[in-house]
Design a protein around this motif. Structure first.
Motif, mmCIF file in Angstrom:
data_model
loop_
_atom_site.group_PDB
_atom_site.id
_atom_site.type_symbol
_atom_site.label_atom_id
_atom_site.label_comp_id
_atom_site.label_asym_id
_atom_site.label_seq_id
_atom_site.Cartn_x
_atom_site.Cartn_y
_atom_site.Cartn_z
ATOM 1 N N GLU A 79 149.270 46.745 93.819
ATOM 2 C CA GLU A 79 147.988 46.557 94.522
ATOM 3 C C GLU A 79 148.144 46.883 96.009
ATOM 4 O O GLU A 79 147.251 47.457 96.629
ATOM 5 N N ARG A 80 149.295 46.514 96.575
ATOM 6 C CA ARG A 80 149.539 46.802 97.995
ATOM 7 C C ARG A 80 149.565 48.318 98.218
ATOM 8 O O ARG A 80 148.994 48.835 99.177
ATOM 9 N N THR A 81 150.223 49.033 97.306
ATOM 10 C CA THR A 81 150.299 50.495 97.409
ATOM 11 C C THR A 81 148.907 51.117 97.324
ATOM 12 O O THR A 81 148.571 52.025 98.084
ATOM 13 N N TRP A 82 148.082 50.601 96.387
ATOM 14 C CA TRP A 82 146.718 51.124 96.239
ATOM 15 C C TRP A 82 145.924 50.919 97.536
ATOM 16 O O TRP A 82 145.262 51.831 98.038
ATOM 17 N N LEU A 83 146.016 49.700 98.085
ATOM 18 C CA LEU A 83 145.256 49.365 99.291
ATOM 19 C C LEU A 83 145.720 50.200 100.479
ATOM 20 O O LEU A 83 144.901 50.702 101.254
ATOM 21 N N GLU A 84 147.034 50.360 100.617
ATOM 22 C CA GLU A 84 147.568 51.150 101.735
ATOM 23 C C GLU A 84 147.127 52.604 101.643
ATOM 24 O O GLU A 84 146.797 53.221 102.662
ATOM 25 N N ALA A 85 147.110 53.153 100.426
ATOM 26 C CA ALA A 85 146.679 54.547 100.251
ATOM 27 C C ALA A 85 145.223 54.731 100.677
ATOM 28 O O ALA A 85 144.842 55.763 101.238
ATOM 29 N N LEU A 86 144.403 53.707 100.438
ATOM 30 C CA LEU A 86 142.994 53.757 100.838
ATOM 31 C C LEU A 86 142.841 53.605 102.355
ATOM 32 O O LEU A 86 142.130 54.377 103.007
ATOM 33 N N LEU A 87 143.515 52.581 102.913
ATOM 34 C CA LEU A 87 143.229 52.182 104.293
ATOM 35 C C LEU A 87 144.033 52.908 105.371
ATOM 36 O O LEU A 87 143.506 53.151 106.456
ATOM 37 N N HIS A 88 145.288 53.236 105.102
ATOM 38 C CA HIS A 88 146.125 53.791 106.171
ATOM 39 C C HIS A 88 145.548 55.053 106.826
ATOM 40 O O HIS A 88 145.538 55.145 108.054
ATOM 41 N N PRO A 89 145.009 56.018 106.055
ATOM 42 C CA PRO A 89 144.424 57.196 106.721
ATOM 43 C C PRO A 89 143.217 56.833 107.597
ATOM 44 O O PRO A 89 143.033 57.396 108.682
ATOM 45 N N LEU A 90 142.399 55.869 107.139
ATOM 46 C CA LEU A 90 141.209 55.459 107.906
ATOM 47 C C LEU A 90 141.616 54.722 109.181
ATOM 48 O O LEU A 90 141.035 54.936 110.252
ATOM 49 N N ILE A 91 142.617 53.859 109.049
ATOM 50 C CA ILE A 91 143.121 53.109 110.212
ATOM 51 C C ILE A 91 143.700 54.076 111.233
ATOM 52 O O ILE A 91 143.467 53.956 112.435
ATOM 53 N N ARG A 92 144.437 55.051 110.737
ATOM 54 C CA ARG A 92 145.047 56.058 111.620
ATOM 55 C C ARG A 92 143.973 56.786 112.429
ATOM 56 O O ARG A 92 144.109 56.986 113.636
ATOM 57 N N GLU A 93 142.888 57.198 111.765
ATOM 58 C CA GLU A 93 141.783 57.890 112.469
ATOM 59 C C GLU A 93 141.222 57.022 113.590
ATOM 60 O O GLU A 93 140.955 57.507 114.700
ATOM 61 N N GLU A 94 141.031 55.739 113.294
ATOM 62 C CA GLU A 94 140.477 54.792 114.274
ATOM 63 C C GLU A 94 141.433 54.639 115.464
ATOM 64 O O GLU A 94 141.025 54.622 116.623
ATOM 65 N N ILE A 95 142.732 54.546 115.168
ATOM 66 C CA ILE A 95 143.754 54.405 116.219
ATOM 67 C C ILE A 95 143.782 55.647 117.109
ATOM 68 O O ILE A 95 143.812 55.542 118.338
ATOM 69 N N VAL A 96 143.780 56.811 116.479
ATOM 70 C CA VAL A 96 143.823 58.074 117.235
ATOM 71 C C VAL A 96 142.630 58.161 118.190
ATOM 72 O O VAL A 96 142.771 58.534 119.359
ATOM 73 N N ARG A 97 141.453 57.769 117.690
ATOM 74 C CA ARG A 97 140.240 57.788 118.507
ATOM 75 C C ARG A 97 140.394 56.844 119.715
ATOM 76 O O ARG A 97 140.072 57.204 120.846
#
Length: 199
Positions: A79-97
């Motif tokens: 479940e952790r792997t599933w959640l990370e695959a969903l959220l990490h790219p979105l979080i990264r975009e927010e951080i970069v911004r």
């Protein structure tokens, strides 16, 4: 712009270190803040999480029940792997911004999962706030009124302390009090200012 990744295990004192840098006028982007932004009501990621875990993962007001989600993902690596695959790219975009909008001489990315999530690729140096594990458990369980066993599970799910230290360019030893931590931050700040102007 010079970007410093600030990380450490749960209960290490990352937030106290980040606050000290903020007090020196440095922009700090908090990865936990970015993680909250991407799962706010109305965001596609929240709908995906509710579809995957069921509507009971939501509070009555429609917001994410973060405590319930944390319990589920720390019990199951899948479940952790599933959640990370969903959220990490979105979080990264927010951080970069947020980093791109920074106006201080250098910026800090404060992230508990800097190394595990791959966010270290967004930074030039890694600064680790370090404390012995027994102190992590004591501080985190006191702060969150949590069961020490639950804190140990979180520590076990994070990158091992030795591995985190091996990746560090700079280490802040936070086994003392707040004054001792701040005394280490001032010279580090001066070094970062120098690096920022020579880049």
């Amino acid at each position: 712009m010079l970007t410093i990744g600030l990380t450490g295990g749960i209960g290490s004192g990352k937030s106290a270190a980040a606050d000290a840098f903020r007090a020196l006028g440095i922009n700090v982007v908090d990865a936990d803040w970015a993680a909250r932004v991407v799962v706010q009501p109305g965001q596609p990621a929240l709908a995906d999480i509710a579809a995957h875990f069921g509507a009971e993962i939501l509070l009555e007001n429609g917001a994410l029940d973060r405590a319930k989600l944390r319990g589920l993902v720390f019990e199951s690596a899948g479940e952790r792997t599933w959640l990370e695959a969903l959220l990490h790219p979105l979080i990264r975009e927010e951080i970069v911004r947020a980093l791109a909008a920074s106006t201080s001489p250098y910026a800090i990315l404060e992230s508990p999962l800097l190394i595990e999530s791959g966010q270290y690729r967004l930074v030039d140096r890694i600064c680790v706030v370090d404390v012995p594990e027994n102190l992590q458990v004591e501080r985190a369980s006191n702060r969150d009124q949590s069961d020490p066993e639950g804190i140990r599970k979180i520590i076990a799910a994070q990158i091992p302390r030795e591995e985190r230290l091996a990746k560090a360019d700079d280490i802040l030893d936070n086994s003392g009090d707040l004054a001792a931590l701040q005394a280490q931050i001032e010279p580090l700040h001066q070094r970062y200012l120098k690096l920022a102007t020579t880049d």
